[in-house]
Design a protein around this motif. Structure first.
Motif, PDB file in Angstrom:
ATOM      1  N   PHE A 209       0.835  -1.200   0.000  1.00  0.00           N
ATOM      2  CA  PHE A 209       0.000   0.000   0.000  1.00  0.00           C
ATOM      3  C   PHE A 209       0.873   1.255   0.000  1.00  0.00           C
ATOM      4  N   ALA A 210       2.060   1.155   0.584  1.00  0.00           N
ATOM      5  CA  ALA A 210       2.999   2.284   0.558  1.00  0.00           C
ATOM      6  C   ALA A 210       3.454   2.567  -0.869  1.00  0.00           C
ATOM      7  N   ASP A 211       3.654   1.518  -1.654  1.00  0.00           N
ATOM      8  CA  ASP A 211       4.005   1.700  -3.066  1.00  0.00           C
ATOM      9  C   ASP A 211       2.878   2.409  -3.802  1.00  0.00           C
ATOM     10  N   LEU A 212       1.651   2.009  -3.521  1.00  0.00           N
ATOM     11  CA  LEU A 212       0.497   2.665  -4.143  1.00  0.00           C
ATOM     12  C   LEU A 212       0.455   4.142  -3.756  1.00  0.00           C
ATOM     13  N   GLY A 213       0.813   4.422  -2.522  1.00  0.00           N
ATOM     14  CA  GLY A 213       0.844   5.811  -2.073  1.00  0.00           C
ATOM     15  C   GLY A 213       1.852   6.644  -2.837  1.00  0.00           C
ATOM     16  N   MET A 214       3.020   6.088  -3.102  1.00  0.00           N
ATOM     17  CA  MET A 214       4.041   6.828  -3.850  1.00  0.00           C
ATOM     18  C   MET A 214       3.620   7.034  -5.304  1.00  0.00           C
TER      19      MET A 214
ATOM     20  N   PHE B 193      -4.847  12.129  -6.067  1.00  0.00           N
ATOM     21  CA  PHE B 193      -4.164  11.303  -5.067  1.00  0.00           C
ATOM     22  C   PHE B 193      -5.174  10.447  -4.305  1.00  0.00           C
ATOM     23  N   ALA B 194      -6.226  11.080  -3.821  1.00  0.00           N
ATOM     24  CA  ALA B 194      -7.222  10.381  -3.007  1.00  0.00           C
ATOM     25  C   ALA B 194      -7.935   9.286  -3.794  1.00  0.00           C
ATOM     26  N   VAL B 195      -8.310   9.595  -5.033  1.00  0.00           N
ATOM     27  CA  VAL B 195      -9.033   8.622  -5.849  1.00  0.00           C
ATOM     28  C   VAL B 195      -8.180   7.393  -6.134  1.00  0.00           C
ATOM     29  N   ILE B 196      -6.922   7.604  -6.500  1.00  0.00           N
ATOM     30  CA  ILE B 196      -6.043   6.475  -6.831  1.00  0.00           C
ATOM     31  C   ILE B 196      -5.850   5.556  -5.632  1.00  0.00           C
ATOM     32  N   MET B 197      -5.773   6.118  -4.438  1.00  0.00           N
ATOM     33  CA  MET B 197      -5.566   5.308  -3.245  1.00  0.00           C
ATOM     34  C   MET B 197      -6.711   4.321  -3.019  1.00  0.00           C
ATOM     35  N   VAL B 198      -7.909   4.655  -3.481  1.00  0.00           N
ATOM     36  CA  VAL B 198      -9.059   3.772  -3.281  1.00  0.00           C
ATOM     37  C   VAL B 198      -9.372   2.945  -4.526  1.00  0.00           C
ATOM     38  N   VAL B 199      -9.349   3.576  -5.683  1.00  0.00           N
ATOM     39  CA  VAL B 199      -9.741   2.906  -6.929  1.00  0.00           C
ATOM     40  C   VAL B 199      -8.593   2.113  -7.542  1.00  0.00           C
ATOM     41  N   GLY B 200      -7.357   2.505  -7.242  1.00  0.00           N
ATOM     42  CA  GLY B 200      -6.187   1.853  -7.811  1.00  0.00           C
ATOM     43  C   GLY B 200      -6.173   0.333  -7.691  1.00  0.00           C
ATOM     44  N   PRO B 201      -6.449  -0.212  -6.511  1.00  0.00           N
ATOM     45  CA  PRO B 201      -6.417  -1.673  -6.379  1.00  0.00           C
ATOM     46  C   PRO B 201      -7.439  -2.397  -7.246  1.00  0.00           C
ATOM     47  N   ALA B 202      -8.486  -1.707  -7.666  1.00  0.00           N
ATOM     48  CA  ALA B 202      -9.531  -2.347  -8.485  1.00  0.00           C
ATOM     49  C   ALA B 202      -9.209  -2.285  -9.970  1.00  0.00           C
ATOM     50  N   THR B 203      -8.895  -1.091 -10.469  1.00  0.00           N
ATOM     51  CA  THR B 203      -8.760  -0.913 -11.927  1.00  0.00           C
ATOM     52  C   THR B 203      -7.491  -0.177 -12.356  1.00  0.00           C
ATOM     53  N   SER B 204      -6.558   0.017 -11.467  1.00  0.00           N
ATOM     54  CA  SER B 204      -5.380   0.862 -11.708  1.00  0.00           C
ATOM     55  C   SER B 204      -5.745   2.339 -11.685  1.00  0.00           C
ATOM     56  N   SER B 205      -7.016   2.643 -11.459  1.00  0.00           N
ATOM     57  CA  SER B 205      -7.510   4.022 -11.348  1.00  0.00           C
ATOM     58  C   SER B 205      -7.055   4.883 -12.514  1.00  0.00           C
ATOM     59  N   ALA B 206      -7.543   4.541 -13.694  1.00  0.00           N
ATOM     60  CA  ALA B 206      -7.184   5.320 -14.884  1.00  0.00           C
ATOM     61  C   ALA B 206      -7.781   6.719 -14.813  1.00  0.00           C
ATOM     62  N   ILE B 207      -9.097   6.803 -14.614  1.00  0.00           N
ATOM     63  CA  ILE B 207      -9.890   8.042 -14.551  1.00  0.00           C
ATOM     64  C   ILE B 207      -9.513   9.049 -15.631  1.00  0.00           C
ATOM     65  N   ASN B 208      -9.038   8.542 -16.759  1.00  0.00           N
ATOM     66  CA  ASN B 208      -8.585   9.392 -17.861  1.00  0.00           C
ATOM     67  C   ASN B 208      -8.423   8.522 -19.108  1.00  0.00           C
ATOM     68  N   PRO B 209      -9.302   8.663 -20.113  1.00  0.00           N
ATOM     69  CA  PRO B 209      -9.205   7.823 -21.310  1.00  0.00           C
ATOM     70  C   PRO B 209      -7.863   7.929 -22.041  1.00  0.00           C
ATOM     71  N   ALA B 210      -7.265   9.108 -22.087  1.00  0.00           N
ATOM     72  CA  ALA B 210      -5.976   9.250 -22.771  1.00  0.00           C
ATOM     73  C   ALA B 210      -4.892   8.464 -22.043  1.00  0.00           C
ATOM     74  N   ARG B 211      -4.942   8.489 -20.708  1.00  0.00           N
ATOM     75  CA  ARG B 211      -3.974   7.737 -19.908  1.00  0.00           C
ATOM     76  C   ARG B 211      -4.117   6.230 -20.153  1.00  0.00           C
ATOM     77  N   VAL B 212      -5.308   5.797 -20.572  1.00  0.00           N
ATOM     78  CA  VAL B 212      -5.539   4.394 -20.887  1.00  0.00           C
ATOM     79  C   VAL B 212      -5.043   4.060 -22.290  1.00  0.00           C
ATOM     80  N   VAL B 213      -5.470   4.849 -23.257  1.00  0.00           N
ATOM     81  CA  VAL B 213      -5.210   4.538 -24.668  1.00  0.00           C
ATOM     82  C   VAL B 213      -3.726   4.673 -25.021  1.00  0.00           C
ATOM     83  N   GLY B 214      -3.069   5.736 -24.567  1.00  0.00           N
ATOM     84  CA  GLY B 214      -1.669   5.956 -24.918  1.00  0.00           C
ATOM     85  C   GLY B 214      -0.760   4.790 -24.561  1.00  0.00           C
TER      86      GLY B 214
END
Length: 255
Positions: A42-47, A172-193
């Motif tokens: 979880f510390a890695d996810l935080g960084m 920061f806050a969103v990734i800490m919660v959503v990251g473990p489920a989906t990598s917390s993309a929350i941005n289509p360009a960040r996904v497609v690129g």
């Protein structure tokens, strides 16, 4: 007020999204490479969350006055859908954002080498333990939180000078919660690129998951945008007896 030209705005969006992917997404393979065989914590996810937040904050202050620093097609579409930017600007913005994301992903490989591809290149994905519905909901609610904060932060009535900090902390806050489920993309360009670059370098890409990210991110952002607009729909209505403030001060609007 002087305004930058449309080409200047597109270049700013391209550079901003490239930086977002290079620093934010790049922090994922960098962490995995440094960790080696050590377990991901979880510390890695935080960084990683901090890397995303930091680059978003930096880009808002670096190019926000040029292009608005949208660097996210979901935010761009939401601004257009709520009448905050013209639809004619949307294709150029999204194209610049996707191209920037591709360049940012290429820069990750340029710095970390093919090992970055071997450890996944930070490509957004969800595992078999996450259902399609759960992944869609995770992305939708994560992007909704981000979009709602964006709309509030750029509102003319909000505290001046803090938009970058507010948006970055939301990321920061969103990734800490959503990251473990989906990598917390929350941005289509960040996904497609990264997906395109990963495919180019023979990485593992789950293309079947792409619609979930696109629909979840855009749907969540648009819903949050209209919610914010609805919450502020009556703020300019006042009677002469109830206020002595000038009408212009009560109207307010998103910039």
């Amino acid at each position: 007020m002087e305004e930058n030209t449309y080409p200047q705005k597109l270049v700013a969006e391209l550079l901003g999204t490239a930086m977002l992917v290079f620093i934010g997404v790049g922090s994922v393979p960098a962490t995995l490479i440094v960790n080696g065989k050590a377990p991901f914590t979880f510390a890695d996810l935080g960084m990683i969350s901090l890397a995303f937040a930091t680059v978003v904050i930096a880009m808002v202050y670096a190019i926000g006055h040029i292009s608005g620093c949208q660097i996210n097609p979901a935010i761009t579409l939401t601004l257009a859908a709520t009448g905050k930017m013209p639809w004619r600007d949307v294709p150029g913005y999204i194209t610049a954002q996707v191209v920037g994301a591709v360049l940012g992903a290429l820069a990750i490989i340029g710095v970390l080498g093919h090992q970055a591809v071997t450890v996944g290149l930070g490509i957004a994905s969800y595992g078999p333990q996450i259902s399609v519905g759960q992944a869609f909901f995770a992305e939708a609610i994560g992007t909704a939180v981000l979009a709602f904060v964006v709309f509030g932060a750029i509102d003319r009535r909000s505290a001046g000078g803090f938009a970058g900090l507010a948006i970055g902390l939301a990321v920061f806050a969103v990734i800490m919660v959503v990251g473990p489920a989906t990598s917390s993309a929350i941005n289509p360009a960040r996904v497609v690129g990264p997906m395109l670059v990963g495919q180019l370098f023979n990485g593992t890409v789950h293309w079947s998951q792409l619609p979930v990210y696109l629909l979840g991110d855009v749907g969540g952002a648009v819903a949050a945008g209209f919610l914010y607009v609805a919450l502020n729909a009556r703020r300019g209505v006042a009677t002469a007896e109830s206020t002595t403030e000038p009408v212009a001060a009560a109207e307010g609007a998103l910039s």
